[in-house]
Design a protein around this motif. Sequence first.
Motif, short mmCIF file in Angstrom:
data_model
loop_
_atom_site.label_atom_id
_atom_site.label_comp_id
_atom_site.label_asym_id
_atom_site.label_seq_id
_atom_site.Cartn_x
_atom_site.Cartn_y
_atom_site.Cartn_z
N GLN A 31 0.79 -1.23 0.00
CA GLN A 31 0.00 0.00 0.00
C GLN A 31 0.82 1.29 0.00
O GLN A 31 0.40 2.29 -0.56
CB GLN A 31 -0.94 0.02 1.21
CG GLN A 31 -2.03 -1.02 1.14
CD GLN A 31 -2.97 -0.79 -0.03
OE1 GLN A 31 -3.32 0.33 -0.35
NE2 GLN A 31 -3.36 -1.87 -0.67
N LEU A 32 1.98 1.26 0.63
CA LEU A 32 2.78 2.48 0.73
C LEU A 32 3.78 2.55 -0.41
O LEU A 32 4.37 1.54 -0.78
CB LEU A 32 3.49 2.53 2.08
CG LEU A 32 2.54 2.53 3.29
CD1 LEU A 32 3.34 2.45 4.57
CD2 LEU A 32 1.66 3.76 3.30
N HIS A 33 3.96 3.72 -0.95
CA HIS A 33 4.81 3.87 -2.13
C HIS A 33 6.24 4.26 -1.81
O HIS A 33 7.05 4.39 -2.71
CB HIS A 33 4.19 4.90 -3.08
CG HIS A 33 2.83 4.49 -3.56
ND1 HIS A 33 2.64 3.46 -4.44
CD2 HIS A 33 1.62 4.95 -3.25
CE1 HIS A 33 1.36 3.30 -4.67
NE2 HIS A 33 0.71 4.19 -3.95
N THR A 34 6.55 4.47 -0.54
CA THR A 34 7.92 4.79 -0.17
C THR A 34 8.48 3.69 0.72
O THR A 34 7.76 3.02 1.44
CB THR A 34 7.99 6.12 0.61
OG1 THR A 34 7.28 5.98 1.84
CG2 THR A 34 7.41 7.27 -0.19
N ARG A 35 9.77 3.50 0.66
CA ARG A 35 10.41 2.47 1.47
C ARG A 35 10.41 2.86 2.94
O ARG A 35 10.19 2.04 3.81
CB ARG A 35 11.82 2.24 0.98
CG ARG A 35 12.47 1.05 1.61
CD ARG A 35 13.72 0.71 0.93
NE ARG A 35 13.40 0.35 -0.46
CZ ARG A 35 14.17 -0.37 -1.23
NH1 ARG A 35 15.32 -0.78 -0.79
NH2 ARG A 35 13.83 -0.67 -2.45
N TRP A 36 10.65 4.15 3.22
CA TRP A 36 10.68 4.58 4.61
C TRP A 36 9.30 4.55 5.24
O TRP A 36 9.17 4.32 6.44
CB TRP A 36 11.29 5.98 4.73
CG TRP A 36 12.76 5.91 4.71
CD1 TRP A 36 13.59 6.28 3.69
CD2 TRP A 36 13.61 5.40 5.74
NE1 TRP A 36 14.89 6.04 4.02
CE2 TRP A 36 14.93 5.49 5.29
CE3 TRP A 36 13.38 4.87 6.99
CZ2 TRP A 36 16.01 5.08 6.06
CZ3 TRP A 36 14.45 4.46 7.75
CH2 TRP A 36 15.75 4.57 7.28
N GLY A 37 8.27 4.79 4.46
CA GLY A 37 6.92 4.68 4.99
C GLY A 37 6.63 3.28 5.48
O GLY A 37 6.04 3.08 6.55
N THR A 38 7.05 2.30 4.72
CA THR A 38 6.87 0.91 5.11
C THR A 38 7.62 0.61 6.39
O THR A 38 7.10 -0.05 7.30
CB THR A 38 7.36 -0.02 3.99
OG1 THR A 38 6.62 0.27 2.81
CG2 THR A 38 7.18 -1.46 4.36
N VAL A 40 8.62 2.73 8.78
CA VAL A 40 8.07 3.46 9.92
C VAL A 40 6.76 2.83 10.38
O VAL A 40 6.55 2.59 11.57
CB VAL A 40 7.89 4.95 9.57
CG1 VAL A 40 7.07 5.67 10.62
CG2 VAL A 40 9.24 5.61 9.39
N TYR A 41 5.86 2.55 9.44
CA TYR A 41 4.58 1.95 9.82
C TYR A 41 4.78 0.56 10.42
O TYR A 41 4.11 0.20 11.38
CB TYR A 41 3.65 1.88 8.62
CG TYR A 41 2.85 3.14 8.42
CD1 TYR A 41 1.56 3.23 8.89
CD2 TYR A 41 3.40 4.24 7.78
CE1 TYR A 41 0.82 4.39 8.71
CE2 TYR A 41 2.68 5.40 7.59
CZ TYR A 41 1.39 5.47 8.07
OH TYR A 41 0.66 6.61 7.90
N THR A 42 5.69 -0.22 9.87
CA THR A 42 5.94 -1.54 10.42
C THR A 42 6.53 -1.44 11.82
O THR A 42 6.12 -2.17 12.72
CB THR A 42 6.89 -2.33 9.50
OG1 THR A 42 6.27 -2.48 8.22
CG2 THR A 42 7.20 -3.69 10.06
N ALA A 43 7.45 -0.53 12.02
CA ALA A 43 8.10 -0.40 13.33
C ALA A 43 7.17 0.16 14.39
O ALA A 43 7.32 -0.16 15.58
CB ALA A 43 9.33 0.49 13.21
N VAL A 48 2.15 -2.55 18.25
CA VAL A 48 0.89 -2.22 18.92
C VAL A 48 -0.14 -3.32 18.67
O VAL A 48 -0.86 -3.74 19.59
CB VAL A 48 0.36 -0.84 18.43
CG1 VAL A 48 -1.04 -0.57 18.95
CG2 VAL A 48 1.31 0.26 18.84
N ILE A 49 -0.21 -3.79 17.44
CA ILE A 49 -1.15 -4.87 17.11
C ILE A 49 -0.78 -6.14 17.87
O ILE A 49 -1.66 -6.82 18.42
CB ILE A 49 -1.14 -5.13 15.59
CG1 ILE A 49 -1.65 -3.90 14.83
CG2 ILE A 49 -1.98 -6.35 15.24
CD1 ILE A 49 -1.41 -3.96 13.34
N LEU A 50 0.50 -6.47 17.93
CA LEU A 50 0.93 -7.69 18.62
C LEU A 50 0.72 -7.61 20.12
O LEU A 50 0.31 -8.59 20.75
CB LEU A 50 2.40 -7.98 18.31
CG LEU A 50 2.73 -8.27 16.84
CD1 LEU A 50 4.20 -8.60 16.69
CD2 LEU A 50 1.87 -9.36 16.28
#
Length: 106
Positions: A31-38, A40-43, A48-50
């Motif tokens: 969904q995200l078009h930037t590598r850093w966005g991926t 940051v969102y993953t980190a 939080v979900i886990l």
Amino acid sequence: MATLLDFGLTGAVFVANVLIAAVATRFFRIQLHTRWGTVVYTALLVPVILVTTTIVAFSVGVGVDLGSTGAVIGLMVAIPMALGVSIDVLYVPAPDEYELPDTTSR
């Protein structure tokens, strides 16, 4: 005293957290078009979900008493996140490598 069922349910929560981390990482990569966005969102969002799934599972009474908060965070959040992200990044082809059919009308 922990029973075999408690160990099995703890393992099921662990495997579910690994699956959630891998799927969430894949979702962010698509969904995200930037590598850093991926990154940051993953980190920021995957832990939080886990933590939420672990709290819900343990509050229901599933699993073994691990003794400390650090052990729970390490075993149910940190390790599954590392495994899930590693599975998605290392073993699943990147989203750009898939050939999609042309769906435009002629």
